[in-house]
Design a protein around this motif. Structure first.
Motif, PDB file in Angstrom:
ATOM      1  N   THR A 190       0.838  -1.212   0.000  1.00  0.00           N
ATOM      2  CA  THR A 190       0.000   0.000   0.000  1.00  0.00           C
ATOM      3  C   THR A 190       0.866   1.253   0.000  1.00  0.00           C
ATOM      4  O   THR A 190       0.649   2.189  -0.800  1.00  0.00           O
ATOM      5  CB  THR A 190      -0.923  -0.006   1.223  1.00  0.00           C
ATOM      6  N   GLU A 191       1.831   1.315   0.884  1.00  0.00           N
ATOM      7  CA  GLU A 191       2.697   2.496   0.951  1.00  0.00           C
ATOM      8  C   GLU A 191       3.523   2.634  -0.321  1.00  0.00           C
ATOM      9  O   GLU A 191       3.757   3.752  -0.812  1.00  0.00           O
ATOM     10  CB  GLU A 191       3.604   2.388   2.176  1.00  0.00           C
ATOM     11  N   ARG A 192       3.943   1.519  -0.864  1.00  0.00           N
ATOM     12  CA  ARG A 192       4.707   1.591  -2.110  1.00  0.00           C
ATOM     13  C   ARG A 192       3.825   2.104  -3.256  1.00  0.00           C
ATOM     14  O   ARG A 192       4.265   2.910  -4.087  1.00  0.00           O
ATOM     15  CB  ARG A 192       5.259   0.203  -2.433  1.00  0.00           C
ATOM     16  N   ALA A 222       3.418   5.835  -2.798  1.00  0.00           N
ATOM     17  CA  ALA A 222       4.637   6.554  -3.168  1.00  0.00           C
ATOM     18  C   ALA A 222       4.809   6.600  -4.684  1.00  0.00           C
ATOM     19  O   ALA A 222       5.169   7.651  -5.261  1.00  0.00           O
ATOM     20  CB  ALA A 222       5.841   5.877  -2.511  1.00  0.00           C
ATOM     21  N   LEU A 223       4.551   5.469  -5.335  1.00  0.00           N
ATOM     22  CA  LEU A 223       4.659   5.448  -6.796  1.00  0.00           C
ATOM     23  C   LEU A 223       3.630   6.384  -7.440  1.00  0.00           C
ATOM     24  O   LEU A 223       3.920   7.095  -8.427  1.00  0.00           O
ATOM     25  CB  LEU A 223       4.469   4.016  -7.310  1.00  0.00           C
ATOM     26  N   THR A 224       2.430   6.400  -6.868  1.00  0.00           N
ATOM     27  CA  THR A 224       1.385   7.299  -7.402  1.00  0.00           C
ATOM     28  C   THR A 224       1.808   8.751  -7.270  1.00  0.00           C
ATOM     29  O   THR A 224       1.645   9.572  -8.198  1.00  0.00           O
ATOM     30  CB  THR A 224       0.065   7.054  -6.660  1.00  0.00           C
ATOM     31  N   ILE A 225       2.362   9.097  -6.102  1.00  0.00           N
ATOM     32  CA  ILE A 225       2.819  10.476  -5.892  1.00  0.00           C
ATOM     33  C   ILE A 225       3.921  10.831  -6.879  1.00  0.00           C
ATOM     34  O   ILE A 225       3.940  11.926  -7.476  1.00  0.00           O
ATOM     35  CB  ILE A 225       3.285  10.650  -4.441  1.00  0.00           C
ATOM     36  N   LEU A 263       6.565   9.383   3.246  1.00  0.00           N
ATOM     37  CA  LEU A 263       6.092   7.989   3.221  1.00  0.00           C
ATOM     38  C   LEU A 263       7.248   6.995   3.395  1.00  0.00           C
ATOM     39  O   LEU A 263       7.115   5.965   4.070  1.00  0.00           O
ATOM     40  CB  LEU A 263       5.362   7.728   1.905  1.00  0.00           C
ATOM     41  N   ALA A 264       8.388   7.331   2.775  1.00  0.00           N
ATOM     42  CA  ALA A 264       9.548   6.439   2.914  1.00  0.00           C
ATOM     43  C   ALA A 264      10.021   6.380   4.366  1.00  0.00           C
ATOM     44  O   ALA A 264      10.313   5.302   4.913  1.00  0.00           O
ATOM     45  CB  ALA A 264      10.669   6.911   1.997  1.00  0.00           C
TER      46      ALA A 264
END
Length: 203
Positions: A11-13, A16-19, A55-56
């Motif tokens: 989910t977090e990945r 982050a990719l979407t951002i 997020l990272a």
């Protein structure tokens, strides 16, 4: 726990990719407009970068917390195992000590029995020596008594023998026949005629 962590990671990945994708598109789109679009695109890109970094860092903190939790859990399990192993070791040592004490008691008892047996053996050896001496002494007494009995029997036999005169067993003429009887050949055979040759030589 592993599935939940994998779900959080995905989910977090994805976020982050979407951002990053949205920020990249906004930055590229800002290049097509005027200065304000460029500035807006830069701001959006910077904001997206900060969001991705946040997020990272959040994911990193979660990973650290999760790792620390797992380490604490692992340490607790190892501590429990160590305590259980220690208790088992102490119990095993106690059993070994009890067995060693029992063996020492058995060894002490056997040593006592060996000492008693040795003392009894020494006493029996002493008794055997005394019995041999007693038997030898009594055997000597018996032999002496037997020799004395033989001597007494010999003396008794010698004392009962009476020396008889040589002519004691030879009958006289009066013993063989009377005055009015004539001698027969049997009567003459009973006479001692050993002296006749002497009489003949003197004649």
């Amino acid at each position: 726990m592993a599935g939940r962590r994998a779900a959080q990671k995905s989910t977090e990945r994805t976020i982050a990719l979407t951002i990053l994708v949205v920020g990249s598109i906004a930055a590229v789109a800002s290049l097509l407009g005027n200065v304000w679009f460029v500035r807006a695109g830069v701001l959006v890109a910077v904001a997206m970068a900060f969001a991705a970094v946040a997020l990272a860092w959040r994911e990193l903190r979660q990973e650290r917390d999760q790792h620390a939790l797992e380490m604490r859990h692992e340490m607790a399990l190892r501590a429990q195992q160590a305590v259980r192993h220690h208790e088992e070791s102490v119990a095993m040592i106690g059993r070994f000590n009890a067995r060693a004490e029992n063996l020492q008691a058995v060894i002490a008892k056997l040593r006592s029995q060996v000492g008693s047996a040795r003392a009894e053996l020494s006493s029996m050896r002493g008794n055997a020596v005394w019995l041999r001496a007693e038997v030898a002494e009594r055997q000597a007494r018996i032999e002496a008594l037997e020799a004395r009995i033989v001597e007494l029997e010999a003396e008794e036999a010698t004392g009962n023998v009476v020396a008889l005169p040589r002519n004691a067993m030879v009958p006289s003429v009066e013993d063989i026949w009377g005055e009015d009887e004539h001698p027969t050949m049997i009567d003459l055979a009973k006479l001692n005629l050993d002296g006749i040759p002497e009489l003949r030589r003197h004649a």
